[in-house]
Design an enzyme around this catalytic site. Sequence first.
Site, PDB file in Angstrom:
ATOM      1  CG  PHE A  20      -1.766   1.239   1.328  1.00 50.96           C
ATOM      2  CD1 PHE A  20      -2.878   1.382   0.514  1.00 50.96           C
ATOM      3  CD2 PHE A  20      -1.459   2.266   2.221  1.00 50.96           C
ATOM      4  CE1 PHE A  20      -3.682   2.526   0.585  1.00 50.96           C
ATOM      5  CE2 PHE A  20      -2.251   3.404   2.313  1.00 50.96           C
ATOM      6  CZ  PHE A  20      -3.365   3.535   1.481  1.00 50.96           C
ATOM      7  N   GLY A  21       0.667   2.131  -0.985  1.00 52.17           N
ATOM      8  CA  GLY A  21       1.389   3.401  -1.065  1.00 52.17           C
ATOM      9  C   GLY A  21       0.457   4.555  -0.757  1.00 52.17           C
ATOM     10  CE1 TYR A  22       2.617   5.077   3.918  1.00 52.46           C
ATOM     11  CE2 TYR A  22       2.483   7.442   4.322  1.00 52.46           C
ATOM     12  CZ  TYR A  22       3.100   6.221   4.523  1.00 52.46           C
ATOM     13  OH  TYR A  22       4.215   6.154   5.322  1.00 52.46           O
ATOM     14  N   GLY A  23       2.053   7.881  -0.154  1.00 53.31           N
ATOM     15  CA  GLY A  23       2.835   9.105  -0.364  1.00 53.31           C
ATOM     16  C   GLY A  23       3.389   9.083  -1.783  1.00 53.31           C
ATOM     17  CB  SER A  24       6.823   9.534  -3.109  1.00 51.53           C
ATOM     18  OG  SER A  24       7.440   8.523  -2.358  1.00 51.53           O
ATOM     19  CD  GLU A  99      10.671   5.594   0.843  1.00 55.30           C
ATOM     20  OE1 GLU A  99      10.922   6.544   1.612  1.00 55.30           O
ATOM     21  OE2 GLU A  99      10.393   5.766  -0.347  1.00 55.30           O
TER      22      GLU A  99
HETATM   23  C1  BEZ Z   1       4.378   5.647   0.413  1.00 57.51           C
HETATM   24  O1  BEZ Z   1       4.146   6.353  -0.550  1.00 57.51           O
HETATM   25  O2  BEZ Z   1       3.662   4.711   0.701  1.00 57.51           O
HETATM   26  C2  BEZ Z   1       5.534   5.905   1.259  1.00 57.51           C
HETATM   27  C3  BEZ Z   1       5.564   7.022   2.027  1.00 57.51           C
HETATM   28  C4  BEZ Z   1       6.658   7.265   2.824  1.00 57.51           C
HETATM   29  C5  BEZ Z   1       7.697   6.380   2.833  1.00 57.51           C
HETATM   30  C6  BEZ Z   1       7.632   5.249   2.065  1.00 57.51           C
HETATM   31  C7  BEZ Z   1       6.556   5.006   1.282  1.00 57.51           C
END
Ligand code: BEZ
Length: 190
Positions: A20-24, A99
């Site tokens: 699951f991605g929630y940022g970049s 990360e």
């Molecule tokens: C993400 O997009 O899920 C994510 C956000 C911060 C660090 C690693 C992944």
Amino acid sequence: MPNNPVIVQPEPGGQPLWLFGYGSLIWRPGFPFAETSPATIEGWSRRFWQGSHDHRGTAAKPGRVVTLVPQSDARCGGMAYYINAAVVAETVGLLDHREKNGYQRIDLPIVLANGRRVCGVSYVALADNVAWLGDAPLGEIATLIATSAGPSGTNREYLLQLDAALKSLNVHDEHIDELAERVRRIAVQP
Ligand code: BEZ
């Protein structure tokens, strides 16, 4: 869910993986996947509470990037990626490196856009990590984001890319909306 999130470090390889991605990872996954879907997780909210000295800031002036914060009544929208078993080890190795500044893989249930529930993982920076910045007044967070930059680019670009990606997914996130609105009002520094 989950006041005390269970941290698991799944052994990479052997099994396919839902991530699951929630940022970049929403707009720049940067790894091969076999399937993708808009998705939601329950019990977490997205917050600009993690410091970044390796991507969107520097050691002298860390920027801020998103993490997930446990909140029982919250839902967080993002993208889920299905990674084939053959490339899980390589992909997880790459993401662990990318990360490395305080994020850990956490095991969590993911609800795909078609309603299917799958077990998956996400990268989460918890409050006890060294780069944690935590909550602050939104104006203060917006000013930091508008004026920080690191090896991966400006912190402003990171926020505005995330805001655009969420809007294209029809995900409403008040924290991100409010920060993006504030940052747009702050002039770009020469
Ligand atoms: C993400 O997009 O899920 C994510 C956000 C911060 C660090 C690693 C992944």
